[in-house]
Design a protein around this motif. Structure first.
Motif, PDB file in Angstrom:
ATOM      1  N   TYR A  87       0.830  -1.205   0.000  1.00  0.00           N
ATOM      2  CA  TYR A  87       0.000   0.000   0.000  1.00  0.00           C
ATOM      3  C   TYR A  87       0.865   1.256   0.000  1.00  0.00           C
ATOM      4  CZ  TYR A  87      -3.246   3.534   1.751  1.00  0.00           C
ATOM      5  OH  TYR A  87      -3.982   4.674   1.917  1.00  0.00           O
ATOM      6  N   ILE A  88       1.871   1.296   0.858  1.00  0.00           N
ATOM      7  CA  ILE A  88       2.760   2.462   0.931  1.00  0.00           C
ATOM      8  C   ILE A  88       3.513   2.627  -0.384  1.00  0.00           C
ATOM      9  CG2 ILE A  88       4.812   3.399   2.064  1.00  0.00           C
ATOM     10  CD1 ILE A  88       3.771   1.990   4.661  1.00  0.00           C
ATOM     11  N   MET A  89       3.968   1.512  -0.935  1.00  0.00           N
ATOM     12  CA  MET A  89       4.676   1.536  -2.220  1.00  0.00           C
ATOM     13  C   MET A  89       3.783   2.149  -3.310  1.00  0.00           C
ATOM     14  SD  MET A  89       5.981  -1.746  -4.360  1.00  0.00           S
ATOM     15  CE  MET A  89       4.431  -1.948  -5.214  1.00  0.00           C
ATOM     16  N   GLN A  90       2.524   1.734  -3.346  1.00  0.00           N
ATOM     17  CA  GLN A  90       1.592   2.252  -4.348  1.00  0.00           C
ATOM     18  C   GLN A  90       1.296   3.732  -4.118  1.00  0.00           C
ATOM     19  OE1 GLN A  90      -1.559  -0.607  -3.830  1.00  0.00           O
ATOM     20  NE2 GLN A  90      -0.754  -1.961  -5.417  1.00  0.00           N
ATOM     21  N   LEU A  91       1.175   4.138  -2.842  1.00  0.00           N
ATOM     22  CA  LEU A  91       0.957   5.557  -2.539  1.00  0.00           C
ATOM     23  C   LEU A  91       2.107   6.410  -3.044  1.00  0.00           C
ATOM     24  CD1 LEU A  91      -0.450   5.686   1.108  1.00  0.00           C
ATOM     25  CD2 LEU A  91      -1.637   6.280  -0.997  1.00  0.00           C
ATOM     26  N   ARG A  92       3.306   5.861  -2.979  1.00  0.00           N
ATOM     27  CA  ARG A  92       4.501   6.590  -3.407  1.00  0.00           C
ATOM     28  C   ARG A  92       4.714   6.499  -4.922  1.00  0.00           C
ATOM     29  NH1 ARG A  92       4.444   8.178   1.427  1.00  0.00           N
ATOM     30  NH2 ARG A  92       6.138   7.929   2.890  1.00  0.00           N
ATOM     31  N   GLY A  93       3.849   5.729  -5.607  1.00  0.00           N
ATOM     32  CA  GLY A  93       3.968   5.587  -7.055  1.00  0.00           C
ATOM     33  C   GLY A  93       5.147   4.726  -7.471  1.00  0.00           C
ATOM     34  N   MET A  94       5.514   3.791  -6.621  1.00  0.00           N
ATOM     35  CA  MET A  94       6.658   2.928  -6.908  1.00  0.00           C
ATOM     36  C   MET A  94       6.186   1.577  -7.414  1.00  0.00           C
ATOM     37  SD  MET A  94       9.032   3.659  -3.625  1.00  0.00           S
ATOM     38  CE  MET A  94       9.688   5.286  -3.311  1.00  0.00           C
ATOM     39  N   ASP A 102      11.119  -0.950  -8.909  1.00  0.00           N
ATOM     40  CA  ASP A 102      11.801   0.116  -8.177  1.00  0.00           C
ATOM     41  C   ASP A 102      12.350  -0.401  -6.844  1.00  0.00           C
ATOM     42  OD1 ASP A 102      11.083   1.957 -10.176  1.00  0.00           O
ATOM     43  OD2 ASP A 102       9.249   2.541  -9.116  1.00  0.00           O
ATOM     44  N   ILE A 103      11.522  -1.156  -6.130  1.00  0.00           N
ATOM     45  CA  ILE A 103      11.931  -1.705  -4.833  1.00  0.00           C
ATOM     46  C   ILE A 103      13.071  -2.701  -5.031  1.00  0.00           C
ATOM     47  CG2 ILE A 103      11.169  -2.977  -2.793  1.00  0.00           C
ATOM     48  CD1 ILE A 103       9.818  -0.228  -3.123  1.00  0.00           C
ATOM     49  N   GLN A 104      12.926  -3.552  -6.030  1.00  0.00           N
ATOM     50  CA  GLN A 104      13.957  -4.550  -6.330  1.00  0.00           C
ATOM     51  C   GLN A 104      15.286  -3.862  -6.613  1.00  0.00           C
ATOM     52  OE1 GLN A 104      13.142  -6.941  -9.791  1.00  0.00           O
ATOM     53  NE2 GLN A 104      15.170  -7.886  -9.757  1.00  0.00           N
ATOM     54  N   SER A 105      15.245  -2.827  -7.398  1.00  0.00           N
ATOM     55  CA  SER A 105      16.459  -2.096  -7.754  1.00  0.00           C
ATOM     56  C   SER A 105      17.064  -1.413  -6.531  1.00  0.00           C
ATOM     57  CB  SER A 105      16.130  -1.066  -8.836  1.00  0.00           C
ATOM     58  OG  SER A 105      17.245  -0.279  -9.125  1.00  0.00           O
ATOM     59  N   PHE A 106      16.222  -0.761  -5.735  1.00  0.00           N
ATOM     60  CA  PHE A 106      16.717  -0.049  -4.558  1.00  0.00           C
ATOM     61  C   PHE A 106      17.379  -1.006  -3.571  1.00  0.00           C
ATOM     62  CE2 PHE A 106      16.147   1.694  -0.257  1.00  0.00           C
ATOM     63  CZ  PHE A 106      16.816   2.905  -0.412  1.00  0.00           C
ATOM     64  N   LEU A 107      16.753  -2.165  -3.353  1.00  0.00           N
ATOM     65  CA  LEU A 107      17.284  -3.141  -2.403  1.00  0.00           C
ATOM     66  C   LEU A 107      18.355  -4.037  -3.019  1.00  0.00           C
ATOM     67  CD1 LEU A 107      13.965  -4.211  -0.631  1.00  0.00           C
ATOM     68  CD2 LEU A 107      15.698  -2.594   0.177  1.00  0.00           C
ATOM     69  N   GLU A 108      18.593  -3.864  -4.319  1.00  0.00           N
ATOM     70  CA  GLU A 108      19.580  -4.661  -5.057  1.00  0.00           C
ATOM     71  C   GLU A 108      19.295  -6.159  -4.942  1.00  0.00           C
ATOM     72  OE1 GLU A 108      23.422  -3.363  -3.651  1.00  0.00           O
ATOM     73  OE2 GLU A 108      23.183  -1.383  -4.575  1.00  0.00           O
ATOM     74  N   LEU A 109      18.019  -6.506  -5.118  1.00  0.00           N
ATOM     75  CA  LEU A 109      17.612  -7.904  -5.103  1.00  0.00           C
ATOM     76  C   LEU A 109      17.765  -8.469  -6.502  1.00  0.00           C
ATOM     77  CD1 LEU A 109      14.332  -7.515  -3.011  1.00  0.00           C
ATOM     78  CD2 LEU A 109      16.566  -8.288  -2.186  1.00  0.00           C
ATOM     79  N   LEU A 122      13.692   4.507   2.253  1.00  0.00           N
ATOM     80  CA  LEU A 122      13.120   4.779   0.939  1.00  0.00           C
ATOM     81  C   LEU A 122      11.767   5.480   1.049  1.00  0.00           C
ATOM     82  CD1 LEU A 122      13.203   4.373  -2.180  1.00  0.00           C
ATOM     83  CD2 LEU A 122      12.072   2.167  -1.785  1.00  0.00           C
ATOM     84  N   PHE A 123      10.922   5.006   1.982  1.00  0.00           N
ATOM     85  CA  PHE A 123       9.585   5.567   2.144  1.00  0.00           C
ATOM     86  C   PHE A 123       9.562   6.790   3.069  1.00  0.00           C
ATOM     87  CE2 PHE A 123       7.966   0.964   1.579  1.00  0.00           C
ATOM     88  CZ  PHE A 123       7.974   1.097   0.197  1.00  0.00           C
ATOM     89  N   CYS A 124      10.699   7.095   3.690  1.00  0.00           N
ATOM     90  CA  CYS A 124      10.791   8.203   4.660  1.00  0.00           C
ATOM     91  C   CYS A 124       9.797   8.006   5.810  1.00  0.00           C
ATOM     92  CB  CYS A 124      10.569   9.551   3.994  1.00  0.00           C
ATOM     93  SG  CYS A 124      11.758   9.919   2.713  1.00  0.00           S
ATOM     94  N   LEU A 125       9.749   6.784   6.320  1.00  0.00           N
ATOM     95  CA  LEU A 125       8.861   6.418   7.420  1.00  0.00           C
ATOM     96  C   LEU A 125       9.627   5.590   8.439  1.00  0.00           C
ATOM     97  CD1 LEU A 125       5.767   5.192   5.373  1.00  0.00           C
ATOM     98  CD2 LEU A 125       5.901   7.283   6.705  1.00  0.00           C
ATOM     99  N   PRO A 126       9.244   5.662   9.705  1.00  0.00           N
ATOM    100  CA  PRO A 126       9.868   4.786  10.690  1.00  0.00           C
ATOM    101  C   PRO A 126       9.522   3.322  10.405  1.00  0.00           C
ATOM    102  CG  PRO A 126       8.584   6.519  11.759  1.00  0.00           C
ATOM    103  CD  PRO A 126       8.302   6.593  10.301  1.00  0.00           C
ATOM    104  N   VAL A 127      10.400   2.424  10.784  1.00  0.00           N
ATOM    105  CA  VAL A 127      10.172   0.985  10.578  1.00  0.00           C
ATOM    106  C   VAL A 127       8.863   0.570  11.230  1.00  0.00           C
ATOM    107  CG1 VAL A 127      11.047  -1.327  11.108  1.00  0.00           C
ATOM    108  CG2 VAL A 127      12.629   0.442  10.367  1.00  0.00           C
TER     109      VAL A 127
END
Length: 112
Positions: free
Chosen positions: A19-26, A30-37, A64-69
């Protein structure tokens, strides 16, 4: 017997990350690339509630999401992160109220 400690809900946590990923338009890419998976399968496993991101990945996602864990993780804990407790959030509210007040004064013609 009721547990006395909080437990993470794997399914809700995965849905929350999605949900957060979709809110951010990711995208998953994008997540795979950022985490280098190497593959996106683990991300889909998070979404399905099959497993959780590693602690390192949760930490990276929070950056990445600028949110606390704590906002990413969902469970049975009664406390939920509320921005109102955040000092920066409260300061933004004060600034916003001042801007609204100044705008009202300006439109009412009381400011020169």
């Amino acid at each position: 017997m009721k547990r006395r400690y909080p437990v993470i809900d794997v399914k809700r946590t995965g849905q929350n990350i999605k949900y957060i990923m979709q809110l951010r338009g990711m995208t998953v890419k994008d997540i795979q690339s950022f985490l280098e998976l190497s593959t996106p399968q683990s991300i889909y496993h998070w979404f399905d509630g099959r497993n959780l991101p590693t602690l390192d990945n949760l930490y990276a996602l929070s950056e990445l999401f600028c949110l606390p864990v704590d906002v990413l993780i969902k469970g049975n804990r009664e406390f939920e992160y509320r921005p109102i407790n955040n000092v920066m959030y409260r300061r933004m509210i004060i600034y916003y109220k001042k801007i609204v007040q100044l705008r009202e004064c300006y439109t009412a013609g009381t400011m020169t």
